[in-house]
Scaffold this active site. Sequence first.
Site, short mmCIF file in Angstrom:
data_model
loop_
_atom_site.label_atom_id
_atom_site.label_comp_id
_atom_site.label_asym_id
_atom_site.label_seq_id
_atom_site.Cartn_x
_atom_site.Cartn_y
_atom_site.Cartn_z
N ARG A 1 35.06 43.26 42.63
CA ARG A 1 34.88 42.54 41.36
C ARG A 1 36.16 41.81 41.02
O ARG A 1 37.15 42.42 40.63
CB ARG A 1 34.51 43.54 40.26
CG ARG A 1 33.98 42.89 38.99
CD ARG A 1 33.82 43.94 37.89
NE ARG A 1 35.08 44.19 37.21
CZ ARG A 1 35.42 45.33 36.61
NH1 ARG A 1 34.59 46.35 36.64
NH2 ARG A 1 36.57 45.47 36.00
N HIS B 1 34.68 43.34 33.77
CA HIS B 1 33.38 44.02 33.79
C HIS B 1 32.36 43.22 32.98
O HIS B 1 31.23 43.01 33.42
CB HIS B 1 33.53 45.43 33.22
CG HIS B 1 32.24 46.16 33.05
ND1 HIS B 1 31.51 46.63 34.13
CD2 HIS B 1 31.53 46.49 31.95
CE1 HIS B 1 30.42 47.22 33.69
NE2 HIS B 1 30.41 47.14 32.38
N TYR C 1 43.80 48.03 32.84
CA TYR C 1 43.61 49.19 33.70
C TYR C 1 43.71 48.88 35.19
O TYR C 1 43.73 49.79 36.01
CB TYR C 1 42.25 49.85 33.43
CG TYR C 1 41.05 48.93 33.61
CD1 TYR C 1 40.51 48.68 34.87
CD2 TYR C 1 40.45 48.31 32.51
CE1 TYR C 1 39.41 47.84 35.04
CE2 TYR C 1 39.35 47.47 32.67
CZ TYR C 1 38.84 47.25 33.93
OH TYR C 1 37.75 46.41 34.08
#
Length: 348
Positions: A239, A243, A252
Amino acid sequence: MKRIIGERDLEETPFSEEDALAVYRDIVRTRRFDERAVALQRRGWMSGYPPYKGQEASQVGAAHALADDDWLVPTYRSNALQIAHGVPMSDIFLFRRGHPEFTSDHEYNVFPQAVPIATQIPHAAGLGMARNYRGDEQAVLCYFGDGATSEGDFHEGLNFAGVFDAPVVFFCENNDWAISLPRERQTASATIAQKAEAYGFDGVQVDGNDPLAVLETTLEALECARDGEPVLVESLTYRQGAHTTSDDPTRYRDERDDLPEWRTADPLERYETYLRAQGVLDDDLVETIREDVEAELEDAIEVAETTPAPEPTDVFDPVYSDLSPRLADQRDWLEGFLETHDVQELEH
């Protein structure tokens, strides 16, 4: 792990130049759709959107393996898979603007997108079992991310499929992150594919940034499924973005130096380089494809913008054939409220 790019020339695969170019067109289509969708969301055109940049090869490859009458059971990040399977871009835009998916007039067997994590997996197993009872010939492709494998629905769905020989391919797109949780914090298994052994069927890994490898792997898996043998496919991709458009991955995630280059490379650039080396793609064709995609996108956006917004009371219509007295009272109250209030002022 199956791979074609870097290991086989196109003539050594079961795919023609036309097949390879059709896959390329859909990767370009879905990449531009994703870029425009993010831009439209940022200006308030729709409330939220889950980007899939970096995962187009995985989804397009899987989509091209589906027969027209097979069933696709998608989730919220499978927009590239749906578009490459034939769902109009305008349908995806309309869904993101509040319209129900089941009002589309396309003829493909596609379930509504599942937003709760993994809830579609038992549905796919049940759909496959129903196909067996009816004696139909379709197979089912159930799409989900690696985060879904941490849910009980994953284990229940695969267990039922294994026990009842449901003709389902469970397609796990492992993009290495479940929102902010890395894959190694979800499972101690060496692979996700090996989890299939617990349910009595095969699991396979494929280079998810190699669309022809995904296509070949998914074709083989669907044939097994039609013969009553479920398969778990783990498509390894990455990815590249957030998200969702409400997520900030910089909080993160750092650069994943521990992942191989093929895993984090841009799949569109990688595949385009391969096709140029195979002599089936040149600058003129690339430009023609991009121009066609831009025109298609503009048409899809126009359809979405000119389609009247659903009425608030429409929520009652497609759920029950006959409303209970309580629901009927609620609908009547809402209709009366809307007649006496300015909805645009309420929105502001």
